[in-house]
Design a protein around this motif. Sequence first.
Motif, short mmCIF file in Angstrom:
data_model
loop_
_atom_site.label_atom_id
_atom_site.label_comp_id
_atom_site.label_asym_id
_atom_site.label_seq_id
_atom_site.Cartn_x
_atom_site.Cartn_y
_atom_site.Cartn_z
N ASN A 97 -7.57 -6.66 -4.94
CA ASN A 97 -8.56 -5.59 -4.87
C ASN A 97 -8.97 -5.32 -3.43
OD1 ASN A 97 -8.69 -5.00 -7.57
ND2 ASN A 97 -10.34 -6.44 -7.99
N ALA A 98 -9.17 -6.38 -2.65
CA ALA A 98 -9.56 -6.19 -1.25
C ALA A 98 -8.46 -5.50 -0.47
CB ALA A 98 -9.90 -7.54 -0.61
N LEU A 99 -7.20 -5.81 -0.82
CA LEU A 99 -6.07 -5.20 -0.11
C LEU A 99 -6.00 -3.70 -0.32
CD1 LEU A 99 -3.17 -7.77 -0.47
CD2 LEU A 99 -4.16 -6.90 1.63
N LEU A 100 -6.64 -3.21 -1.38
CA LEU A 100 -6.66 -1.76 -1.61
C LEU A 100 -7.34 -1.03 -0.46
CD1 LEU A 100 -7.67 -1.62 -5.37
CD2 LEU A 100 -5.48 -0.96 -4.41
N LEU A 101 -8.18 -1.75 0.29
CA LEU A 101 -8.87 -1.13 1.41
C LEU A 101 -8.02 -1.11 2.66
CD1 LEU A 101 -12.41 -2.76 1.10
CD2 LEU A 101 -11.68 -0.52 0.33
N GLY A 102 -6.94 -1.87 2.67
CA GLY A 102 -6.13 -2.00 3.87
C GLY A 102 -6.31 -3.38 4.48
N GLU B 86 -16.28 1.74 -6.61
CA GLU B 86 -15.37 0.61 -6.41
C GLU B 86 -15.29 0.24 -4.93
OE1 GLU B 86 -12.21 1.19 -10.07
OE2 GLU B 86 -11.92 2.31 -8.23
N ARG C 252 0.83 -1.19 0.00
CA ARG C 252 0.00 0.00 0.00
C ARG C 252 0.87 1.25 0.00
NH1 ARG C 252 -2.26 -4.08 2.15
NH2 ARG C 252 -1.11 -3.97 4.07
N PRO D 76 -9.96 3.97 3.40
CA PRO D 76 -9.35 2.89 2.62
C PRO D 76 -7.90 3.24 2.30
CG PRO D 76 -10.95 4.12 1.33
CD PRO D 76 -11.13 4.53 2.74
N ALA D 77 -7.04 2.21 2.29
CA ALA D 77 -5.61 2.44 2.06
C ALA D 77 -5.37 3.14 0.73
CB ALA D 77 -4.86 1.12 2.12
N SER D 78 -6.12 2.73 -0.30
CA SER D 78 -5.95 3.38 -1.60
C SER D 78 -6.99 4.47 -1.76
CB SER D 78 -6.10 2.36 -2.72
OG SER D 78 -6.29 3.03 -3.94
N LEU E 16 -0.63 8.33 -6.22
CA LEU E 16 -1.65 7.46 -5.63
C LEU E 16 -1.45 6.06 -6.18
CD1 LEU E 16 -4.57 9.91 -6.05
CD2 LEU E 16 -3.69 9.12 -3.87
N PHE E 17 -1.98 5.11 -5.45
CA PHE E 17 -1.89 3.74 -5.97
C PHE E 17 -3.27 3.13 -6.01
CE2 PHE E 17 -1.85 3.21 -1.51
CZ PHE E 17 -2.48 2.01 -1.26
N SER F 120 -9.06 1.32 -10.16
CA SER F 120 -8.07 0.63 -9.32
C SER F 120 -8.26 -0.86 -9.40
CB SER F 120 -8.24 1.06 -7.86
OG SER F 120 -8.12 2.44 -7.76
N GLN G 50 -17.45 -8.68 -1.99
CA GLN G 50 -16.41 -9.72 -2.16
C GLN G 50 -16.74 -11.09 -1.58
OE1 GLN G 50 -12.35 -9.58 -1.86
NE2 GLN G 50 -12.21 -8.43 -3.74
#
Lengths: 343, 264
Positions: free
Chosen positions: A225-230, B106, A86, B97-99, A342-343, A284, B113
């Motif tokens: 994709n889920a990891l984008l949330l932390g 989204e 992240r 959210p991290a991103s 941004l990522f 994303s 999920q």
Amino acid sequence: METQKSYKKVFLLLFVLLIAFFLVNISLGSVAIPLKDIFASFFGGDVSKSSWEYIITQYRVPKAITAILVGSGLGAAGLFMQTLFRNPLAGPFVLGLSSGASLGVAFLILGAGAFGGFLSNALVSEWSLVLASAFGSFLVLLAVLAVTFRVKDTMAILIIGLMFGSVTSAVVAVLSYFTNAEKLQQYVFWSFGSLGNQSWNGVLILTICVLVGLFIAFFSVKSLNALLLGENYAKSLGVQLKRTTLLIIFSTSILAGAITAFAGPIAFIGLAVPHITRQWVTTSNHRVLLPAVLLLGAIVMLICDSIAQIPFSEYTLPINAITSLVGAPVVIWLLVRKKKLLF
Amino acid sequence: MASENQHSVLKVTNLSIGYSHKKKDTVVAQNLSFELNKGELIGMVGANGIGKSTLLRTLTGMQKPLAGTISILGKKLEEYHPLELASLLSVVFTEAPASKNLSVLEFVSLGRQPYTNWMGTLTPNDKEKIDWALEITDTQKLSQRKCFELSDGQLQRVAIARALAQDTPIIILDEPTTHLDLYHRAYVLKLLKKLTKETEKIILFSTHEIDLAIQLSDKIGVLTTDAFYFDQPCKLIEEGKFNALFPEDIILFDAKTGRFTIKD
């Protein structure tokens, strides 16, 4: 993840660009070969000069395919690492993966030299190079990950990556003290990075490694994709964090390790390509982003390689220098123009 | 079991929470027992550092309890497969959210999920749930915006929409009102109240807004250094439990107005 826009046009454009730059890349070089003869040598037609056919099939096509594999693989590795950590500044080179791979190769080439004679030739084969370098990058990635479990600080992770870089060069310096000039030269040339001089056998091995790496990652797209949330959100969505993290690390090490083994440590592609892609593909969602990164990475690498050839001259620049010259300004431009990465 | 409360969904028995480190347990709170029923809005209040977050982390399965049990629908929390649990319990964390590059759509659709296939393909049913979540939180207009473009109030609503899209009977929120102005604090809590009434979901939130929580919650959990009280807000006021929340040297709880006032 829902993505409303359709990206068909973008993908079509990227695909056409990929083919175009593939052909441009093959036709350029110390001798310019017309497109007509390129197609002829592909499809078994009459090539104006027989030497051209040899240049194309034995040198330029393997080199272009290597460029595609290297660009796609490093771009994907960069994308995975940016999501996994992240951190928009993550990439195989920045986090020291390439350094780890170099260290593995240094131990193999220079260390084998120290053992001397018969053993050294047996050790330095293509496969052992891949293994040593993938193992090196795997160890570094594990170390970086261990650090991220303790320190949640973005800067700390990047500094750790830099430290691995320093440790590598120190160890290489020590090793080179005890090896002969020939082995040292072999290592130095490897470390410049080069896409050329790959045998078809080598290209095949690299293709297998990149495909295996991408195959593993392909099944992690949903978790990515889920990891984008932390981490916390991902866990609460039922993602098995340890397994996912391990899979992504595994995939990234294979990609970065194998590519570094064959082409040397190549800077900035892994960092810059995902960011350039995000300028076009604004989602994303990794389902869209990953294929776009693969295509764009290949295109960028083909362009870099075409520049490195210095068309119509006999000189070839180290590919690592070109990717840095192209990649570093892109990252700076993104930081200055967009104010943030941004990522 | 059937003879007991039929609306009970989440049951906590003799729970001890805290951290286990090198064989040494640090107990944050112990002997917590309470039951959450369908359609209830529950506030958790307590001073800073008293263990609200630890309790929430334990309830959501992020952290192991030191002792006691948590069960959802009669089955122990730790016996659930992560995916199964994700379809029963959704969480809204304090962190964004991290991103930040995620679009609202989204972000919210990631709530689906646990139900999507290995590629994460959304079915028409998933899209329906997402649309509903956006609508009820009044965030449809934001759906194409990126998370970094949102205000704190908007982001909180979107985070709640994500939890709603996850379509779980229980939602747990960690301090959903921090960083918000008074209007948005009330807005968020009223939204939660409305959701419990309309959807029969159990919504549990931790907060420092004691007066707002008293006005809106069906039940309140009061975490203090010595004890844990869990009851309807009016009963807790009658029994004077809120005064146990803080040291009594500066502020006192006024039972008439239902809020804390500065001591003269």
